[in-house]
Enzyme design. Structure first.
Site, PDB file in Angstrom:
ATOM      1  N   GLY A 234       0.818  -1.210   0.000  1.00 16.77           N
ATOM      2  CA  GLY A 234       0.000   0.000   0.000  1.00 16.77           C
ATOM      3  C   GLY A 234       0.846   1.251   0.000  1.00 16.77           C
TER       4      GLY A 234
ATOM      5  N   ALA B 189       0.545   5.693   3.796  1.00 22.94           N
ATOM      6  CA  ALA B 189       1.990   5.738   3.547  1.00 22.94           C
ATOM      7  C   ALA B 189       2.455   7.175   3.332  1.00 22.94           C
ATOM      8  CB  ALA B 189       2.346   4.877   2.340  1.00 22.94           C
TER       9      ALA B 189
ATOM     10  N   LYS C 224      -5.682  -1.602  11.421  1.00 22.56           N
ATOM     11  CA  LYS C 224      -7.073  -1.817  11.789  1.00 22.56           C
ATOM     12  C   LYS C 224      -7.964  -1.520  10.583  1.00 22.56           C
ATOM     13  CE  LYS C 224      -8.452   2.750  12.426  1.00 22.56           C
ATOM     14  NZ  LYS C 224      -9.675   3.434  12.011  1.00 22.56           N
TER      15      LYS C 224
ATOM     16  N   HIS D  32      -9.968   1.711  18.976  1.00 13.27           N
ATOM     17  CA  HIS D  32      -9.216   2.714  19.717  1.00 13.27           C
ATOM     18  C   HIS D  32      -9.680   2.876  21.173  1.00 13.27           C
ATOM     19  CE1 HIS D  32      -7.132   3.758  16.130  1.00 13.27           C
ATOM     20  NE2 HIS D  32      -8.107   4.423  15.569  1.00 13.27           N
TER      21      HIS D  32
END
Length: 488
Positions: free
Chosen positions: A26, A32, A161, A253
């Site tokens: 990715g 990124a 996630k 989270h």
């Protein structure tokens, strides 16, 4: 003993990892660009990357880049989002370590060649770290390809996630990953847990005799974990419509932060004791009672491009949960998060019980309110900690006024010395330290207690953009009050 094995009991930021080949799946995506490439350069600039390393960007063949194009993309990302600018010898050294190798499940050849070339350039036996910054639907195929090509042998994997979307999918995902990687080599990343201020919950609790004796049901009436977001879905309808705020924020989270707030003292700060105590908290959490959940949706969400005009996807969730153990029995934990709310905040507030004898007359003025007798932890970067209490107002009569004492990280420590959440966690993964990563049994337990809500979610309630959510959240928390908004 290797540095990866030793690191679990030591300060990771004082160590340099073994030589590594890091593969970013990715690599052409937004994560990124915003976090991973700038974060890796910051680690390199701080002397925290291995002595010898190579970073290989990867994506499907349709998104192929030449090495030069990937380096330019990385330079642009660091220039826009990095703490350190891409200039000088530091950047040239980092840039020279970048290359690109496409990988489709049926055509992994370019990636295999890039990994072999990187390992030959490093020499010896460098470790492999694979970072899956790809959509959840691609996890299985990427992991399967790593197993089939034997690239996974001796390597570790970072998984973004969400870790599944319910109990069944979480179990399936864990089974797929465990078929290729042992649990000791799996790093399920939650950047919240890499924050300095979340880490500091442990120091605040367990290093201070002032607080630990009162961190329990005898002294605390309730706890709030509140993470409102001011932004909307930002064009991510394709992702958000199938996910919603509960899956995106609460399970991944806020429940993890709850684990830090509620855990028992670990025997040490090594990975196993820390993860054991967090897992005990998750095991003690009661299944979510749908009667204690408010699902909201901001007005205008259904008009967003790509959103179902009759969508029941929640952009807001507030709920009550409980940890049914000796320390916390009877203490409600209230969690709230949502999009397009009044402020962007990240706050834990612990509300202490009132003294049993009220010798002071109750003052109903606005200046004396529900925020007194509260310990507040703001875990946004750089964060702060405040105690709010009542004190005598100057004058001839005994009248109380609210007072506050605050510690701010920015006033005491230079931000340049700290690491952003992703940077800290990538460093920990290279060192083999799993302390701040989620274990498979923990994530499956959180989906298990979520099953009642996922199977029978209440109707969403519309609320205005820029508000704090539907009005019914005040009934949810009654007789208490939400700490936010607080004026900070």
């Amino acid at each position: 003993m290797s540095s990866a094995a030793k690191s679990a009991d030591t300060d990771t930021t004082s160590q340099v990892p073994d030589d590594h080949v890091i593969v970013l799946f990715g690599a052409t995506g937004d994560l990124a660009r915003r976090k991973l490439l700038p974060g890796l350069f910051h680690l390199a600039n701080a002397g925290l990357l291995p002595r010898k390393y190579r970073i290989i960007g990867s994506a499907p063949t349709k998104s192929a880049l030449r090495d030069e194009e990937f380096r330019q993309r990385a330079k642009d990302a660091v220039a826009e989002f990095g703490m350190a600018k891409p200039v000088g010898e530091a950047w040239r050294a980092f840039e020279s370590a970048l290359s690109f190798g496409t990988a489709d499940p049926e055509q992994p050849g370019p990636l295999i060649a890039a990994v072999k070339a990187a390992e030959k350039a490093i020499g010896g036996s460098p470790r492999r770290l694979f970072h899956l910054a790809v959509p959840p639907a691609a996890f299985g195929s990427v992991v399967g390809m790593l197993g089939a090509t034997r690239l996974a042998e001796g390597g570790s994997v970072i998984i973004e996630k969400p870790f599944g979307s319910d109990l069944a999918s979480a179990r399936d995902l864990n089974g797929t990953v465990h078929a290729v990687f042992d649990e000791s080599r799996i790093f399920r990343i939650d950047h919240f847990l890499g924050k300095e201020s979340v880490d500091n919950i442990l120091a605040l609790r367990f290093a201070n005799g002032l607080l630990e004796p009162i961190w329990n049901r005898d002294h605390i009436s309730h706890v709030q974990i509140d993470v409102p977001e001011a932004i909307g879905i930002e064009g991510r309808a394709g992702f958000f419509e199938g996910t919603g705020t509960f899956r995106d924020m609460i399970v991944t989270h806020l429940f993890q932060v709850l684990g830090f707030v509620a855990m028992e003292p670990p025997t040490t700060l090594a990975a196993k004791p820390l993860r054991d105590e967090r897992s005990k908290v998750f095991e003690a959490m009661k299944p979510i009672d749908v009667a204690h959940v408010v699902r909201g949706q901001y007005d205008g969400y259904r008009s967003e491009p790509g959103v179902d005009p009759h969508s029941q996807t929640e952009t807001f969730v507030a709920l009550r949960t409980e940890v049914d153990n000796w320390r916390w029995a009877g203490v409600p934990f209230f969690l709230r998060s949502g999009k397009s709310l009044a402020q962007r905040r990240q706050v834990v507030s612990l509300h202490f019980k009132e003294t049993p004898l009220r010798m002071f007359p109750v003052d109903t003025r606005a200046s004396v309110d529900h925020r007194a007798n509260t310990l507040v932890i703001d875990f946004d970067d750089p964060g702060w900690i405040a105690t709010r209490f009542l004190a005598k107002e100057p004058g001839p009569t005994m009248r109380l006024a609210e007072a506050e004492m605050t510690f701010r990280y920015a006033d005491s420590f230079q931000k340049a010395h700290g690491l952003e959440g992703y940077e800290r966690l990538i460093l920990d993964a290279m060192l083999g330290n799993q302390a701040l990563f989620t274990r498979s049994d923990g994530i499956e337990r959180l989906w298990e207690i979520s099953e009642p809500l996922l199977k029978a979610p209440p109707e969403v309630e519309l609320h205005a953009r820029g508000s704090w959510g539907p009005e019914s959240i005040n009934d949810l928390i009654a007789p208490h009050h939400w700490y936010l908004p607080d004026g900070h």
